[in-house]
Design an enzyme around this catalytic site. Structure first.
Site, PDB file in Angstrom:
ATOM      1  N   PHE A   1      43.885  38.465  38.709  1.00 37.30           N
ATOM      2  CA  PHE A   1      43.447  38.468  37.312  1.00 37.30           C
ATOM      3  C   PHE A   1      44.365  39.275  36.378  1.00 37.30           C
ATOM      4  O   PHE A   1      44.726  38.788  35.303  1.00 37.30           O
ATOM      5  CB  PHE A   1      42.010  39.000  37.207  1.00 37.30           C
ATOM      6  CG  PHE A   1      41.569  39.110  35.777  1.00 37.30           C
ATOM      7  CD1 PHE A   1      41.573  40.331  35.133  1.00 37.30           C
ATOM      8  CD2 PHE A   1      41.204  37.981  35.046  1.00 37.30           C
ATOM      9  CE1 PHE A   1      41.198  40.436  33.788  1.00 37.30           C
ATOM     10  CE2 PHE A   1      40.826  38.072  33.712  1.00 37.30           C
ATOM     11  CZ  PHE A   1      40.831  39.303  33.074  1.00 37.30           C
ATOM     12  N   ASN A   2      44.682  40.520  36.702  1.00 39.20           N
ATOM     13  CA  ASN A   2      45.424  41.365  35.754  1.00 39.20           C
ATOM     14  C   ASN A   2      46.756  40.736  35.348  1.00 39.20           C
ATOM     15  O   ASN A   2      47.160  40.816  34.193  1.00 39.20           O
ATOM     16  CB  ASN A   2      45.688  42.760  36.338  1.00 39.20           C
ATOM     17  CG  ASN A   2      44.441  43.619  36.344  1.00 39.20           C
ATOM     18  OD1 ASN A   2      43.493  43.351  35.599  1.00 39.20           O
ATOM     19  ND2 ASN A   2      44.425  44.633  37.192  1.00 39.20           N
TER      20      ASN A   2
ATOM     21  N   ASN B   1      38.785  42.475  31.357  1.00 39.12           N
ATOM     22  CA  ASN B   1      37.535  42.029  31.995  1.00 39.12           C
ATOM     23  C   ASN B   1      36.541  41.515  30.963  1.00 39.12           C
ATOM     24  O   ASN B   1      35.778  40.591  31.204  1.00 39.12           O
ATOM     25  CB  ASN B   1      36.911  43.182  32.768  1.00 39.12           C
ATOM     26  CG  ASN B   1      37.690  43.490  34.019  1.00 39.12           C
ATOM     27  OD1 ASN B   1      38.141  42.583  34.719  1.00 39.12           O
ATOM     28  ND2 ASN B   1      37.902  44.781  34.289  1.00 39.12           N
TER      29      ASN B   1
ATOM     30  N   ASP C   1      40.736  48.406  31.656  1.00 40.92           N
ATOM     31  CA  ASP C   1      39.874  47.418  30.974  1.00 40.92           C
ATOM     32  C   ASP C   1      38.458  47.468  31.572  1.00 40.92           C
ATOM     33  O   ASP C   1      37.970  46.486  32.126  1.00 40.92           O
ATOM     34  CB  ASP C   1      40.462  46.000  31.080  1.00 40.92           C
ATOM     35  CG  ASP C   1      40.547  45.498  32.521  1.00 40.92           C
ATOM     36  OD1 ASP C   1      40.493  44.254  32.702  1.00 40.92           O
ATOM     37  OD2 ASP C   1      40.645  46.315  33.456  1.00 40.92           O
TER      38      ASP C   1
ATOM     39  N   HIS D   1      39.383  47.423  43.858  1.00 37.72           N
ATOM     40  CA  HIS D   1      40.756  47.286  43.374  1.00 37.72           C
ATOM     41  C   HIS D   1      41.292  48.546  42.670  1.00 37.72           C
ATOM     42  O   HIS D   1      42.146  49.230  43.188  1.00 37.72           O
ATOM     43  CB  HIS D   1      40.835  46.120  42.396  1.00 37.72           C
ATOM     44  CG  HIS D   1      40.336  44.815  42.935  1.00 37.72           C
ATOM     45  ND1 HIS D   1      40.945  44.120  43.956  1.00 37.72           N
ATOM     46  CD2 HIS D   1      39.271  44.053  42.568  1.00 37.72           C
ATOM     47  CE1 HIS D   1      40.285  43.003  44.202  1.00 37.72           C
ATOM     48  NE2 HIS D   1      39.270  42.940  43.372  1.00 37.72           N
ATOM     49  N   ASP D   2      40.784  48.842  41.492  1.00 40.21           N
ATOM     50  CA  ASP D   2      41.406  49.837  40.620  1.00 40.21           C
ATOM     51  C   ASP D   2      41.402  51.263  41.150  1.00 40.21           C
ATOM     52  O   ASP D   2      42.392  51.992  40.956  1.00 40.21           O
ATOM     53  CB  ASP D   2      40.755  49.798  39.225  1.00 40.21           C
ATOM     54  CG  ASP D   2      40.992  48.467  38.534  1.00 40.21           C
ATOM     55  OD1 ASP D   2      40.217  48.116  37.634  1.00 40.21           O
ATOM     56  OD2 ASP D   2      41.957  47.753  38.896  1.00 40.21           O
TER      57      ASP D   2
ATOM     58  N   ASP E   1      37.284  49.560  37.342  1.00 38.96           N
ATOM     59  CA  ASP E   1      37.959  50.546  36.481  1.00 38.96           C
ATOM     60  C   ASP E   1      37.078  51.781  36.335  1.00 38.96           C
ATOM     61  O   ASP E   1      37.566  52.910  36.282  1.00 38.96           O
ATOM     62  CB  ASP E   1      38.208  49.982  35.083  1.00 38.96           C
ATOM     63  CG  ASP E   1      39.003  48.697  35.059  1.00 38.96           C
ATOM     64  OD1 ASP E   1      38.441  47.653  35.417  1.00 38.96           O
ATOM     65  OD2 ASP E   1      40.186  48.753  34.685  1.00 38.96           O
TER      66      ASP E   1
ATOM     67  N   THR F   1      45.352  49.625  35.207  1.00 33.75           N
ATOM     68  CA  THR F   1      44.336  48.916  36.012  1.00 33.75           C
ATOM     69  C   THR F   1      43.761  47.708  35.290  1.00 33.75           C
ATOM     70  O   THR F   1      42.692  47.207  35.656  1.00 33.75           O
ATOM     71  CB  THR F   1      43.181  49.865  36.402  1.00 33.75           C
ATOM     72  OG1 THR F   1      42.479  50.239  35.202  1.00 33.75           O
ATOM     73  CG2 THR F   1      43.686  51.096  37.125  1.00 33.75           C
TER      74      THR F   1
HETATM   75  O1  RIB Z   1      41.959  41.411  40.144  1.00 34.54           O
HETATM   76  C1  RIB Z   1      41.334  42.660  40.057  1.00 34.54           C
HETATM   77  C2  RIB Z   1      41.597  43.287  38.735  1.00 34.54           C
HETATM   78  O2  RIB Z   1      41.081  42.458  37.712  1.00 34.54           O
HETATM   79  C3  RIB Z   1      40.886  44.640  38.561  1.00 34.54           C
HETATM   80  O3  RIB Z   1      41.641  45.461  37.722  1.00 34.54           O
HETATM   81  C4  RIB Z   1      39.589  44.270  37.905  1.00 34.54           C
HETATM   82  O4  RIB Z   1      39.070  45.320  37.074  1.00 34.54           O
HETATM   83  C5  RIB Z   1      40.018  43.122  37.033  1.00 34.54           C
HETATM   84  O5  RIB Z   1      40.512  43.664  35.834  1.00 34.54           O
HETATM   85 CA    CA Z   2      40.628  46.500  35.793  1.00 37.70          CA
END
Ligand code: RIB
Ligand code: CA
Length: 311
Positions: free
Chosen positions: A168-169, A41, A11, A242-243, A16, A126
């Site tokens: 979040f994801n 996102n 996303d 993160h990703d 990403d 991701t």
């Molecule tokens: O919490 C981090 C995740 O949420 C990552 O994948 C970032 O791109 C958001 O999508």
């Molecule tokens: Ca992401």
């Protein structure tokens, strides 16, 4: 070395973007069959455009980009605009990429590709897992065609980043995460506990800025943007990357330490909605994921600097 056949579901998304660049820069190891895109996102039209922009920066128009689900399976849609900016790619110049998205829906591409595969395919996830979950619901037999799912999502001792208890994801589509985690696939899961160990410190971003490629410059710009947000408590030494950890694991798994766990997702509304309960004391037959407990942040950065210098 045998190339790993891979579908990246994402996303984009500032982090990403670096994950995609790292994957696009590693053709010797990764045979990317396609990039599938989901709302997360930011809205789907933007995440698809952003994936195409990153693909063009990487000069990898050989890889098809498919638009996927524009909303989560059950809950109302949420986004993470406060972390990714208006466009979803922070300050990166936005343009209409030359190559279009591929015809057809991402979920159909995932099902069609996996069912036709003569060897198993790895999924790197991701963003919210909506596309992957919908593919598993549409055609459950694809589970047997999935070599591994490496996913960024969830949190254990680190707490949440979108609510006090949810990452979040997972928060963005907890029902999809539940479907993905109960499909019987091999899963390696990067929660915030791991990604908070991979920080875009100023020294690391400066090292990336010194790499003379458009991809490295773009990634460094996005990292600087994320670092500007690190002004609220707990004010880490940089923003968590993160990703890209998912792709770094595919390229150099010895940068990480994992532990088997039973990972469950809270799908009932309320304070813990989207929380991941990570149980290391699970019986062997209950273990559904390898939870990443340790990450070599400098090693991940060295890999990114090396690979983005090749694009
Ligand atoms: O919490 C981090 C995740 O949420 C990552 O994948 C970032 O791109 C958001 O999508
Ligand atoms: Ca992401």
């Amino acid at each position: 070395m045998k190339r790993r056949r891979l579908i990246i579901d994402c996303d984009p998304g500032v982090d990403d973007a670096t994950a995609l660049l790292l994957a696009f820069a590693s053709p010797k190891e990764l045979d990317i069959l396609g990039v599938t895109v989901v709302a997360g996102n930011t809205g789907l039209a933007q995440t698809v455009r952003n994936a195409r922009i990153i693909r063009q920066i990487a000069k990898r128009e050989d890889v098809p980009v498919y638009a996927g689900c524009a909303r989560p399976m059950v809950r109302d849609i949420v986004d993470a605009g406060e972390f990714h900016g208006e466009s979803g790619l922070g300050p990166l110049p936005i343009f209409e990429p030359d190559a279009p998205a591929a015809e057809g829906h991402a979920v159909d591409f995932i099902v069609r590709t996996l069912m036709a595969a003569d060897e198993k395919v790895t999924l790197a996830v991701t963003g919210p897992a909506t596309n992957v979950a919908m593919a598993l619901v549409l055609e459950p037999r694809i589970a047997a065609k999935i070599a591994h799912i490496v996913v960024m999502g969830g949190a254990r001792s680190a707490g949440g980043n979108i609510t006090a208890s949810a990452e979040f994801n997972i928060f963005a589509d907890p029902h999809a995460a539940h479907v993905m985690l109960t499909a019987g696939c091999q899963v390696t899961m990067f929660g915030l506990d791991a990604t908070y160990q991979v920080l875009t410190t100023p020294a690391r971003v400066t090292a990336l800025e010194a790499v003379a490629t458009e991809a490295a410059r773009a990634s460094a710009l996005l990292m600087r943007f994320s670092n500007e947000l690190e002004v609220k408590p707990p004010r880490r030494a940089g923003s968590p990357l993160h990703d890209p950890c998912t792709i770094a694991w595919l390229l150099k798994s010895d940068l990480f330490v994992v532990s088997g766990a039973k990972v469950s997702v809270e799908t009932n509304a309320g304070l813990a909605f989207g929380h991941t309960a990570v149980e290391f004391r699970a019986d062997a037959d209950e273990v559904n994921a390898n939870w990443v407990i340790q990450a070599d942040g400098q090693g991940v950065f060295d890999l990114i600097v090396d690979r983005l210098g090749r694009l």
